[in-house]
Design a protein around this motif. Structure first.
Motif, PDB file in Angstrom:
ATOM      1  N   CYS A 178     -51.602 -28.098 -11.394  1.00 44.84           N
ATOM      2  CA  CYS A 178     -51.387 -29.482 -10.957  1.00 44.84           C
ATOM      3  C   CYS A 178     -51.458 -30.460 -12.133  1.00 44.84           C
ATOM      4  O   CYS A 178     -52.483 -30.549 -12.800  1.00 44.84           O
ATOM      5  CB  CYS A 178     -52.402 -29.895  -9.894  1.00 44.84           C
ATOM      6  SG  CYS A 178     -52.155 -31.616  -9.409  1.00 44.84           S
ATOM      7  N   CYS A 213     -51.366 -37.112  -5.891  1.00 48.46           N
ATOM      8  CA  CYS A 213     -50.322 -36.098  -5.713  1.00 48.46           C
ATOM      9  C   CYS A 213     -48.951 -36.770  -5.699  1.00 48.46           C
ATOM     10  O   CYS A 213     -48.712 -37.718  -4.972  1.00 48.46           O
ATOM     11  CB  CYS A 213     -50.531 -35.333  -4.401  1.00 48.46           C
ATOM     12  SG  CYS A 213     -49.148 -34.243  -4.010  1.00 48.46           S
ATOM     13  N   CYS A 270     -44.746 -32.852  -6.711  1.00 47.12           N
ATOM     14  CA  CYS A 270     -43.902 -32.181  -7.706  1.00 47.12           C
ATOM     15  C   CYS A 270     -43.665 -30.719  -7.323  1.00 47.12           C
ATOM     16  O   CYS A 270     -42.830 -30.051  -7.903  1.00 47.12           O
ATOM     17  CB  CYS A 270     -44.545 -32.261  -9.084  1.00 47.12           C
ATOM     18  SG  CYS A 270     -46.051 -31.267  -9.247  1.00 47.12           S
ATOM     19  N   PHE A 271     -44.439 -30.215  -6.362  1.00 47.51           N
ATOM     20  CA  PHE A 271     -44.314 -28.853  -5.834  1.00 47.51           C
ATOM     21  C   PHE A 271     -44.640 -27.757  -6.848  1.00 47.51           C
ATOM     22  O   PHE A 271     -44.305 -26.603  -6.642  1.00 47.51           O
ATOM     23  CB  PHE A 271     -42.926 -28.619  -5.208  1.00 47.51           C
ATOM     24  CG  PHE A 271     -42.616 -29.620  -4.141  1.00 47.51           C
ATOM     25  CD1 PHE A 271     -43.253 -29.555  -2.915  1.00 47.51           C
ATOM     26  CD2 PHE A 271     -41.730 -30.666  -4.381  1.00 47.51           C
ATOM     27  CE1 PHE A 271     -43.006 -30.499  -1.937  1.00 47.51           C
ATOM     28  CE2 PHE A 271     -41.480 -31.626  -3.406  1.00 47.51           C
ATOM     29  CZ  PHE A 271     -42.121 -31.539  -2.180  1.00 47.51           C
ATOM     30  N   CYS A 301     -47.625 -26.695  -7.441  1.00 42.30           N
ATOM     31  CA  CYS A 301     -48.620 -25.827  -6.812  1.00 42.30           C
ATOM     32  C   CYS A 301     -47.960 -24.929  -5.765  1.00 42.30           C
ATOM     33  O   CYS A 301     -48.332 -23.770  -5.609  1.00 42.30           O
ATOM     34  CB  CYS A 301     -49.743 -26.665  -6.190  1.00 42.30           C
ATOM     35  SG  CYS A 301     -49.191 -27.862  -4.980  1.00 42.30           S
TER      36      CYS A 301
HETATM   37  S1  SF4 Z   1     -49.105 -29.777  -8.238  1.00 44.17           S
HETATM   38 FE1  SF4 Z   1     -49.234 -29.968  -6.029  1.00 44.17          FE
HETATM   39  S2  SF4 Z   1     -51.023 -31.270  -5.655  1.00 44.17           S
HETATM   40 FE2  SF4 Z   1     -50.463 -31.533  -7.811  1.00 44.17          FE
HETATM   41  S3  SF4 Z   1     -49.115 -33.304  -7.847  1.00 44.17           S
HETATM   42 FE3  SF4 Z   1     -47.787 -31.516  -7.683  1.00 44.17          FE
HETATM   43  S4  SF4 Z   1     -47.484 -31.240  -5.458  1.00 44.17           S
HETATM   44 FE4  SF4 Z   1     -49.222 -32.625  -5.705  1.00 44.17          FE
END
Ligand code: SF4
Ligand code: SF4
Ligand code: FES
Lengths: 372, 280
Positions: free
Chosen positions: A219, A152, A155-156, A158
C-alpha cells in the motif's frame, strides 16, 4: 546513458488473439512512470497505460514489475535496476483484474465487491444533526481510529497482491475491508448498519484472509488492511459471531496462552473442528516420526507473573473480542498437573539441565516419577 | 558467540527435536544458543484479534527477557519473527506505548529497552555467521540435490521488518548453495503464502495454496522444497498429507538440511521422520 529493457505486456482485445510482450529500451532515470511516458513519447505511441497526477495521489498508475505490484509514479527506475541487477523488467497489468488494453485494467469488479461491504456512513440521527446547516463534529481522538484508512486512493495494488483474492474469487479484497472498518469505527454510523456490515464482511470472506501481510506491504498510502481485517474479526466476535472456526481458534489462543504461556497444537483440531480423535492420531503420528509428544506444553517459568500481566492488559481493554474462559483454564490446569503428577516446572528443569536431548524425555520423566 | 534463542511453539513439546537439531547445527558454527526459557508464545498473529496491545505486551516481554540477559535474540519462525519485530517497531516508534508497556512489565521486574537486536534465521546466518563459515562446516555436500528455495511471507512482508529484499531475495539461495545444493529458484511460488495460518480459519484456502506451491515445485523438477520457517515446513509436510491427491513433494526445514550437510545422520537431522519421504 545507462538503459534497461522493459518487457511490456501488450494486448488489444480488438486485434490480438493472445497477449504478447514487447521490449523497449529506456533510460535508468526518474520513475517507472517516466519510463512509460518516455516510450509513449519516443518509441511507441500505441502503448496504453493509466496515469494522471504523477504524484501518488490519484491511484491510477499501479502495475506489476517482475510480478511485484508497484505504483509507477512512486517507483524509481534506479531502484528497480538495482534490485533486479540490470536484468530486463517485465511490466504487466495488475493481477486479478480484467485487462482492457495493455496495462489498463477494468476496476469495475473490485469496486462492485467493495460496495457489498457498505463502505459509507449510515447516519445515526441521535448523533448526526438532521439540519444540514449544523456541524457534525468529529473529535481528533475519533479521527485517530481511521486516519490512515481515509487515505486509500483505490489504486488496487493490495487487490492485485492479495493471496486471498488469488484463491477465493468471492473475497472482497483488502482495501474493501479497510474501507468497511473505517465506517465500523465511526461514532456517527448507526448500530444497525454496523450489524449489517459485519454480516456482509463475514460472507465476503472475512475469515479467508491468510494474513500474508502483502497488502500493507504494497500500500503506497500506509493503509494496513491485514490489521483492519483482524480488527473486524474482533468486532464480529463481539457481535456474537463466535461459531466460526476462526473465532474458536482465537478462543484456543486466548485461554491456552493465559493458562500455560503456549498454545497447544494437539488440542487445536478438537477445539476448533470438534475433531476429538485428532489428539490420539497426532500423538501416534508423532511417535511414528520418532518424536515424543508432550500432551501439554510445559508451562513457562514465571507463569504466574505472566498471567498477571496478561490479565492486566485484558482488564483494561475496552475492545477485546472475548473474556478468558476460566473454567477452560481450570481444565487445562488440571490436565497439566494430572499429566506430570507433580510440579512440572521443577522436574522438567531438572531433567533438561542433565541432558538437552528431548527424545525419550517424557518416558524418562515418568519413570523418575514412578508413573506409567 | 552466544545468542538468546526464542522457541515459540515450534521448538518444544511435540517439536522439541527441531530444537535439538538447531542447537547442533549452531554448535558446528561456533554459536551457542541460550534458551530464553521464560518467553511465551508470540500469539501467532492471532492474539491481535483479541487485543492488539496484548500482543505488544507479550512480545515486548519476550524481548525484555533477552535484554535482561544482555543477549540479542534469534527467532527461527517467520511468523514469530514478524510479530515480535512488529511489536519492537511499534514500541521504538511510539514513546507512549513503550512507557505504558514498561509500566506493566515492571511488575515482573522487566524492562523493554530496545537494546537487543532481533534476528531471523536468514539474516543471522547471512550477517552474523556468514556464508563462508557455513561452507567450511559442510562435510557432506548436497551435490546433485535440486533444492527449491521457499521464503514464505513473514520474513519478506511488510517491508519495515523484512530481513531480505522483498522483491528479489537471495539469502536462502546463498545458504543452500553454500551447502552444495543445486538451487532451482526460477519458479513462481517463492513467496506465495503456504496457507498454514488459514488451516483453522478457512481450510480450503490452505489446501489450494499447497496445491499451487507444491505443483510448481514439480514443474521445475525440484527434488525438495526448503524453507526457513517451521510453520511453512509443517504445512508442506503435515498438511500436504491431508490433501485429496497429495503431489508428494518432499520438504525440509532449513536447519535440517544444514545438519545433514554438516555430517549429522538422517535421524539426527530429523529428515528421517517426515511424512513425505525425503530423498537424501
Ligand atoms: S493499496 Fe489498497 S488500501 Fe492502499 S491505497 Fe491502494 S487500494 Fe487503497
Ligand atoms: S493479509 Fe489478507 S487481505 Fe492482506 S493481502 Fe494477505 S490475504 Fe489479502
Ligand atoms: S499517476 Fe497518480 S498515483 Fe501515480
Amino acid at each position: 546513458m545507462e538503459t534497461v529493457t522493459l518487457k511490456i505486456f501488450r494486448y488489444d482485445p480488438d486485434k490480438d488473439n493472445v497477449p504478447y510482450y514487447k521490449d523497449y529500451e529506456v533510460p535508468v532515470e526518474g520513475t517507472l512512470l517516466n519510463a512509460l511516458l518516455y516510450i509513449k513519447d519516443n518509441l511507441d505511441p500505441t502503448l496504453s497505460f493509466r496515469a494522471f497526477c504523477r504524484s501518488e495521489v490519484c491511484g491510477s498508475c499501479a502495475v506489476r514489475v517482475n510480478g511485484k505490484t508497484k505504483l509507477a509514479c512512486k517507483t524509481p527506475m534506479r531502484e528497480l535496476y538495482e534490485i533486479w541487477k540490470g536484468k530486463p523488467l517485465k511490466v504487466e497489468p495488475l493481477n486479478h483484474m480484467k485487462v482492457i488494453k495493455d496495462l489498463v485494467t477494468d476496476i469495475d469488479e473490485p469496486v462492485e465487491k467493495m460496495k457489498t461491504l457498505m463502505p459509507w456512513l449510515v447516519p445515526d440521527p441521535s448523533v448526526v444533526p438532521s439540519d444540514p446547516m449544523h456541524e457534525s463534529i468529529i473529535y481528533p481522538e475519533e479521527m485517530e481510529l481511521y486516519k490512515d484508512q481515509i487515505h486509500c486512493m483505490l489504486c488496487f495494488s493490495c487487490y492485485s497482491a492479495c493471496e486471498a483474492v488469488e484463491d477465493n474469487e468471492r473475497y472482497r479484497g483488502p482495501f474493501a475491508f479497510s474501507r468497511a472498518y473505517r465506517f465500523q469505527v465511526d461514532r456517527r454510523d448507526i448500530e444497525t448498519a454496523k450489524d449489517r456490515r459485519i454480516r456482509y464482511a463475514i460472507s465476503g470472506g472475512l475469515w479467508s484472509c491468510v494474513q500474508c501481510q502483502k497488502c500493507l506491504h504494497v500500500c503506497p498510502k500506509g493503509v494496513k488492511p491485514a490489521e483492519d481485517i483482524q480488527n473486524l474479526r474482533r468486532r464480529s466476535i463481539r457481535k456474537g459471531f463466535t461459531d466460526k472456526p476462526g473465532a474458536k481458534k482465537l478462543k484456543h489462543y486466548v485461554d491456552w496462552i493465559y493458562a500455560t504461556g503456549q498454545i497447544n497444537r494437539l488440542y487445536l483440531p478438537a477445539e476448533v473442528y470438534g475433531d476429538s480423535e485428532a489428539v490420539e492420531v497426532l500423538k501416534s503420528a508423532y511417535k511414528s516420526m520418532g518424536a515424543e509428544v508432550w500432551e501439554v506444553p510445559k508451562p513457562v517459568k514465571g507463569l504466574l507473573k505472566f498471567r498477571d500481566t496478561y490479565l492486566e492488559v485484558l482488564s483494561k481493554s475496552e475492545e477485546k473480542a472475548m473474556n478468558i474462559d476460566f473454567s477452560h483454564v481450570r481444565e487445562i490446569d488440571r490436565l497439566v498437573s494430572d499429566f506430570f503428577k507433580a510440579d512440572v516446572c521443577t522436574i522438567l528443569d531438572r531433567a533438561l539441565s542433565k541432558s538437552y536431548e528431548s527424545k525419550g524425555l517424557v518416558d524418562r520423566l515418568k519413570s523418575l516419577l514412578g508413573g506409567n | 558467540m552466544k545468542i538468546g534463542f526464542y522457541q515459540g511453539c515450534c521448538f518444544q513439546g511435540q517439536d522439541a527435536h527441531m530444537f535439538d537439531t538447531m542447537r547442533k547445527v549452531f554448535e558446528k558454527l561456533g554459536v551457542e544458543l541460550e534458551l530464553l526459557e521464560e518467553t511465551t508464545c508470540c500469539g501467532g498473529n492471532t492474539i491481535e484479534e483479541e487485543e492488539r496491545e496484548l500482543s505488544y505486551a507479550i512480545n515486548l516481554r519476550n524481548i525484555a527477557l533477552s535484554e535482561a540477559k544482555g543477549l540479542d535474540m534469534l527467532i527461527s519462525c517467520n511468523t514469530c519473527y514478524m510479530v515480535i519485530a512488529k511489536a519492537k517497531l511499534a514500541a521504538d516508534k511510539n514513546k507512549k506505548l513503550k512507557e505504558k508497556m514498561n509500566r506493566l512489565l515492571k511488575a515482573e521486574g522487566l524492562e523493554y529497552k530496545g537494546s537487543a537486536k532481533i534476528y531471523h534465521l536468514l539474516d543471522f546466518l547471512r550477517d552474523v555467521v556468514g556464508y563462508e563459515k557455513i561452507r567450511e562446516a559442510v562435510v557432506n555436500p548436497l551435490t546433485g540435490v535440486k533444492v527449491v528455495p521457499y521464503y514464505g511471507c513473514h520474513v519478506l512482508y511488510p517491508k519495515e521488518i523484512a530481513v531480505d529484499n522483498s522483491d528479489n531475495p537471495s539469502s536462502l539461495e546463498e545458504i543452500l548453495k553454500a551447502l552444495g545444493a543445486e538451487v532451482v529458484s526460477d519458479y513462481e511460488c517463492k513467496d506465495v503464502c503456504c496457507g498454514y495460518h488459514s488451516f483453522y480459519t478457512d481450510k480450503n484456502m490452505t489446501l489450494r495454496k499447497l496445491d499451487r506451491i507444491l505443483n510448481s515445485v514439480k514443474e521445475v523438477s525440484g527434488d525438495i522444497i526448503a524453507t526457513p520457517c517451521p510453520l511453512c515446513f509443517k504445512a508442506f509436510d503435515i498438511y500436504q498429507a491431508k490433501m485429496e491427491s497429495p503431489p508428494n513433494v518432499p520438504s525440509a526445514f532449513l536447519t535440517e538440511l544444514m545438519a545433514y550437510a554438516f555430517g549429522l545422520s538422517r535421524e539426527e537431522s530429523g529428515l528421517k521422520y517426515h511424512l513425505i519421504k525425503v530423498p537424501v
